[in-house]
Every structure is written in structure tokens, then in C-alpha cells.
Design a protein around this motif. Sequence first.
Motif, PDB file in Angstrom:
ATOM      1  N   GLU A 184      -7.676 -10.613   9.205  1.00 43.24           N
ATOM      2  CA  GLU A 184      -8.387 -11.950   9.512  1.00 43.24           C
ATOM      3  C   GLU A 184      -7.375 -12.886  10.267  1.00 43.24           C
ATOM      4  O   GLU A 184      -7.702 -13.760  11.040  1.00 43.24           O
ATOM      5  CB  GLU A 184      -9.144 -12.561   8.421  1.00 43.24           C
ATOM      6  N   SER A 233      -7.482  -2.048  -7.683  1.00 42.85           N
ATOM      7  CA  SER A 233      -7.857  -3.457  -7.911  1.00 42.85           C
ATOM      8  C   SER A 233      -8.046  -4.472  -6.739  1.00 42.85           C
ATOM      9  O   SER A 233      -8.892  -5.107  -6.507  1.00 42.85           O
ATOM     10  CB  SER A 233      -6.937  -4.195  -8.934  1.00 42.85           C
ATOM     11  N   ASP A 234      -7.089  -4.300  -5.735  1.00 40.38           N
ATOM     12  CA  ASP A 234      -7.076  -5.062  -4.563  1.00 40.38           C
ATOM     13  C   ASP A 234      -8.089  -4.963  -3.790  1.00 40.38           C
ATOM     14  O   ASP A 234      -8.764  -5.724  -2.938  1.00 40.38           O
ATOM     15  CB  ASP A 234      -5.741  -4.634  -3.750  1.00 40.38           C
ATOM     16  N   LYS A 235      -8.779  -3.579  -3.653  1.00 41.55           N
ATOM     17  CA  LYS A 235      -9.874  -3.156  -2.861  1.00 41.55           C
ATOM     18  C   LYS A 235      -9.745  -3.574  -1.564  1.00 41.55           C
ATOM     19  O   LYS A 235     -10.668  -3.888  -0.693  1.00 41.55           O
ATOM     20  CB  LYS A 235     -11.187  -3.848  -3.548  1.00 41.55           C
ATOM     21  N   GLY A 236      -8.521  -3.604  -0.893  1.00 41.88           N
ATOM     22  CA  GLY A 236      -8.275  -3.775   0.579  1.00 41.88           C
ATOM     23  C   GLY A 236      -8.216  -5.270   0.836  1.00 41.88           C
ATOM     24  O   GLY A 236      -8.241  -5.598   2.103  1.00 41.88           O
ATOM     25  N   SER A 237      -8.105  -6.218  -0.280  1.00 40.19           N
ATOM     26  CA  SER A 237      -8.246  -7.382   0.450  1.00 40.19           C
ATOM     27  C   SER A 237      -6.995  -7.950   1.049  1.00 40.19           C
ATOM     28  O   SER A 237      -7.061  -8.808   2.118  1.00 40.19           O
ATOM     29  CB  SER A 237      -8.414  -8.363  -0.783  1.00 40.19           C
ATOM     30  N   LYS A 238      -5.942  -7.301   0.669  1.00 43.25           N
ATOM     31  CA  LYS A 238      -4.464  -7.733   1.565  1.00 43.25           C
ATOM     32  C   LYS A 238      -4.940  -7.427   3.001  1.00 43.25           C
ATOM     33  O   LYS A 238      -4.277  -8.075   3.803  1.00 43.25           O
ATOM     34  CB  LYS A 238      -3.315  -7.106   1.007  1.00 43.25           C
ATOM     35  N   ARG A 274      -7.377  -6.966   4.554  1.00 44.04           N
ATOM     36  CA  ARG A 274      -8.726  -7.813   5.459  1.00 44.04           C
ATOM     37  C   ARG A 274      -7.985  -8.983   5.648  1.00 44.04           C
ATOM     38  O   ARG A 274      -8.209  -9.662   7.006  1.00 44.04           O
ATOM     39  CB  ARG A 274      -9.737  -7.814   4.520  1.00 44.04           C
ATOM     40  N   GLU A 275      -7.260  -9.744   4.640  1.00 40.31           N
ATOM     41  CA  GLU A 275      -6.504 -11.119   5.034  1.00 40.31           C
ATOM     42  C   GLU A 275      -5.664 -10.993   6.232  1.00 40.31           C
ATOM     43  O   GLU A 275      -5.555 -11.931   7.177  1.00 40.31           O
ATOM     44  CB  GLU A 275      -5.724 -11.475   3.710  1.00 40.31           C
ATOM     45  N   TYR A 284       0.888  -1.226  -0.052  1.00 41.08           N
ATOM     46  CA  TYR A 284      -0.047   0.055   0.164  1.00 41.08           C
ATOM     47  C   TYR A 284       0.772   1.294   0.004  1.00 41.08           C
ATOM     48  O   TYR A 284       0.453   2.424  -0.447  1.00 41.08           O
ATOM     49  CB  TYR A 284      -0.721  -0.040   1.273  1.00 41.08           C
TER      50      TYR A 284
END
Length: 141
Positions: free
Chosen positions: A135, A124-129, A131-132, A104
Motif C-alpha cells: 500500500e 498471526s500477521d496474516k500478511g498485514s506487514k 500488504r502495508e 518473514y
Amino acid sequence: MKRFMSFKEMGVGINYMTPERIELFKVLHRFKHPNCESRITVGDFNSLLAALEESKQQLADSMERERGLKHLCNQSLEEKERANRELAEAQQTIARQREVLEFYANQEHWELPSFGRGHSKVTSDKGSKARELLEEGSNKA
């Protein structure tokens, strides 16, 4: 001349005496004290037996302390191993967090592709990294 008492007269039964004690008594009973002509007295012998018993108790106490210290050492080693495992896990988590933050923080990942078409890598990532990563942290808790 002083008369010496028998085992029976001393109130010591043969069953009370171990074979080693009986043999020791026989040897000491014949032993001559270096400073006098008489043999060792029953009192001297009883003093020696008392000293022997005290030494045995001190040895038993020392062995008990040694067992306690070994137990503490084993506990300390187990705690050290547990702490080392936790440290290794924390270092892995920190490395993963650094990787995500660097993704980021990298200015190139925010730039749009050539000719202004499409999305940046961050978009494109939309914050998935992130969130993972969050988690992963909540699963460990």
C-alpha cells in the motif's frame, strides 16, 4: 597640413555622443600620434570608436552567456536536490522492505509457540506487514 573636421562636419550630433565619448574625442583630437607629427585623424578616431562598440558588444554577449550558464547551474542544482530527495525516499523504502522481508524470512517467526498452542507470528500477521508495504508503494505512485 591636414585639416580636422568638426563634430558637425563628421555628421555626429552632440545628442548622438555620450558625455564620455565627447570627452574622449576632445582628448584624442589633441593627442599626437607617436609615429608622426600630425594629430590623430578622424579615421583613427572612428576606428577606435568602432573597436569600443565591438568591445561593448562582446561584453554584452559574454554577460548574456554568463546569465545562461548561471541559469543552467541553478537548474542542475535543483535537479540534484530533487534527485537527492528521491534517493533518500528510495533508501527509506528499501529499509522498510528489508524489515518486512526479514520478518518473514526469520525462521523463529514461523515456529509455533511452546506446547503447540496458538499461532506463529507469521500466521498471526496474516500478511498485514506485506500488504502495508504494498500500500505504501501504491500511494507513492
